[in-house]
Design an enzyme around this catalytic site. Sequence first.
Site, PDB file in Angstrom:
ATOM      1  CD  GLU A 240       5.555  15.277  41.416  1.00  0.00           C
ATOM      2  OE1 GLU A 240       4.834  15.046  40.410  1.00  0.00           O
ATOM      3  OE2 GLU A 240       6.397  14.484  41.851  1.00  0.00           O
ATOM      4  CD  GLU A 266       8.831  12.966  44.990  1.00  0.00           C
ATOM      5  OE1 GLU A 266       8.133  13.254  44.008  1.00  0.00           O
ATOM      6  OE2 GLU A 266      10.023  12.645  44.911  1.00  0.00           O
ATOM      7  CG  HIS A 316       7.898   9.214  44.203  1.00  0.00           C
ATOM      8  ND1 HIS A 316       8.936   8.522  44.796  1.00  0.00           N
ATOM      9  CD2 HIS A 316       8.480   9.999  43.256  1.00  0.00           C
ATOM     10  CE1 HIS A 316      10.075   8.893  44.251  1.00  0.00           C
ATOM     11  NE2 HIS A 316       9.831   9.785  43.310  1.00  0.00           N
ATOM     12  CD  GLU A 336       6.727   9.364  38.997  1.00  0.00           C
ATOM     13  OE1 GLU A 336       6.372   9.387  40.198  1.00  0.00           O
ATOM     14  OE2 GLU A 336       7.615  10.107  38.540  1.00  0.00           O
TER      15      GLU A 336
HETATM   16  O1  LIG Z   1       8.172  12.564  41.180  1.00  0.00           O
HETATM   17  C1  LIG Z   1       9.219  12.060  40.857  1.00  0.00           C
HETATM   18  O2  LIG Z   1       9.336  11.249  39.955  1.00  0.00           O
HETATM   19  C2  LIG Z   1      10.422  12.425  41.682  1.00  0.00           C
HETATM   20  O3  LIG Z   1      10.321  13.678  42.184  1.00  0.00           O
HETATM   21  C3  LIG Z   1      11.700  11.957  41.133  1.00  0.00           C
HETATM   22  O4  LIG Z   1      12.056  10.847  41.887  1.00  0.00           O
HETATM   23  C4  LIG Z   1      12.824  12.926  41.206  1.00  0.00           C
HETATM   24  O5  LIG Z   1      13.941  12.319  40.685  1.00  0.00           O
HETATM   25  C5  LIG Z   1      12.565  14.166  40.445  1.00  0.00           C
HETATM   26  O6  LIG Z   1      12.789  13.940  39.118  1.00  0.00           O
HETATM   27 MG   LIG Z   2       8.225  14.222  42.342  1.00  0.00          MG
END
Ligand SMILES: O=C(O)[C@H](O)[C@H](O)[C@@H](O)CO
Ligand SMILES: [Mg+2]
Length: 390
Positions: A240, A266, A316, A336
């Site tokens: 990612e 995101e 995201h 997620e």
């Molecule tokens: O994909 C994710 O969950 C994000 O990139 C998060 O918001 C970020 O905090 C990375 O841990």
């Molecule tokens: Mg992320």
Amino acid sequence: MKIKSVRARVYEWKGKTVPPQGNFCSNAMDLVYSNTESMSTFRFHSWTVVEIETDDGIVGLGNVALAPRIAKAIIDEYLAPLVIGQDPWDYEYLWQRMYRSTHAWGRKGVTMAAISAVDLAIWDILGKSVGKPVFKLLGGRTKEKIPCYYSKLYRTDLKDMQQEAQKFLDQGFKAFKMRFGYGPVHLQQGVSENLKSVAAVREVIGYDTDLMLECYMGWNLEYAKRMLPKLAKYEPRWLEEPVIADDIDGYAELNAMNIIPISGGEHEFSLYGFKQLLDKKAVSVVQYDTNRVGGITAAHKINALCEAYSVPVIPHAGQMHNYHLTMSTLASPMAEYFPIFDVEVGNELFWYIFDGEPIADNGFLQLRDDVPGLGLSLKTEYLQHFHIVE
Ligand SMILES: O=C(O)[C@H](O)[C@H](O)[C@@H](O)CO
Ligand SMILES: [Mg+2]
């Protein structure tokens, strides 16, 4: 029905916060010389909450987590006057009004995030006004329940990461996202550290589960090209945001290597932003966040685009505004899930501001058919830990 008022408030967390540990996640600031502030770019400890009230007393709730005080100013100054007095059912017209009237200086980033919050509140009103959950207005239920992936596993001591993975494996999660702690500035030792962490997590979760790897834009193209073949044996479902969001050609080059699917989005905005990512085959998984990308009005269109390009959407952050989109399209196979923890990075702050967020059960989430709108309300339990900017 007409919109009577728009109220944007910023919830600033003043309660106890878990301090960041070591290299807990690579990020875009890692590459900047003499950088001591890397981790501060990474903490989201305040949130903008938007309440829109109609003349028949319905209140719709929206939210935005990017640059909250600026988002509030944009809503107060520019967006609220454009929607007050209007019919919320004219949501496309209202969206275009907000988007086009701010176009000279808006389009992406915090302006689009502010538009998203207003749009979310409008969709919450629509659902409430007909007594239906928002997903029923978007296509309805396409899944019995939503599979979700556990998203935390920041880079800490490897034993702690393994314990964390074990705990949530035992709770029934079948997919996990972990964070890399190191990038190009940490040279070969960082490469080994990154590989060790993936091996450690795989050792616990085995290979019958999905593992996603998060770089949060902390790498560069050259480093990512070296890492891909080394990571392949751990069979990640995706890698990612290996490079900064603007390096779309970099994403496309990495994705074309066909070693590990590349994900991103995101930090991308609007239908046009995603068309570009898809046209360039830059990502194999699209990860918009509805409270950044332009709200439900924009995300719904992006879902259709992704369906046509056969690229899955796994938004995201989870959270209600995204779950309704995931529920209502086959283009989105999974969500997620940020678990409930003490406030640390800020991904968990949502749990402290809102009630109604579904809790994962054995790796799945459920949306209720009998809760109208987005299904969120404001929580009062933690109010004393917030400073509220009116
Ligand atoms: O994909 C994710 O969950 C994000 O990139 C998060 O918001 C970020 O905090 C990375 O841990
Ligand atoms: Mg992320």
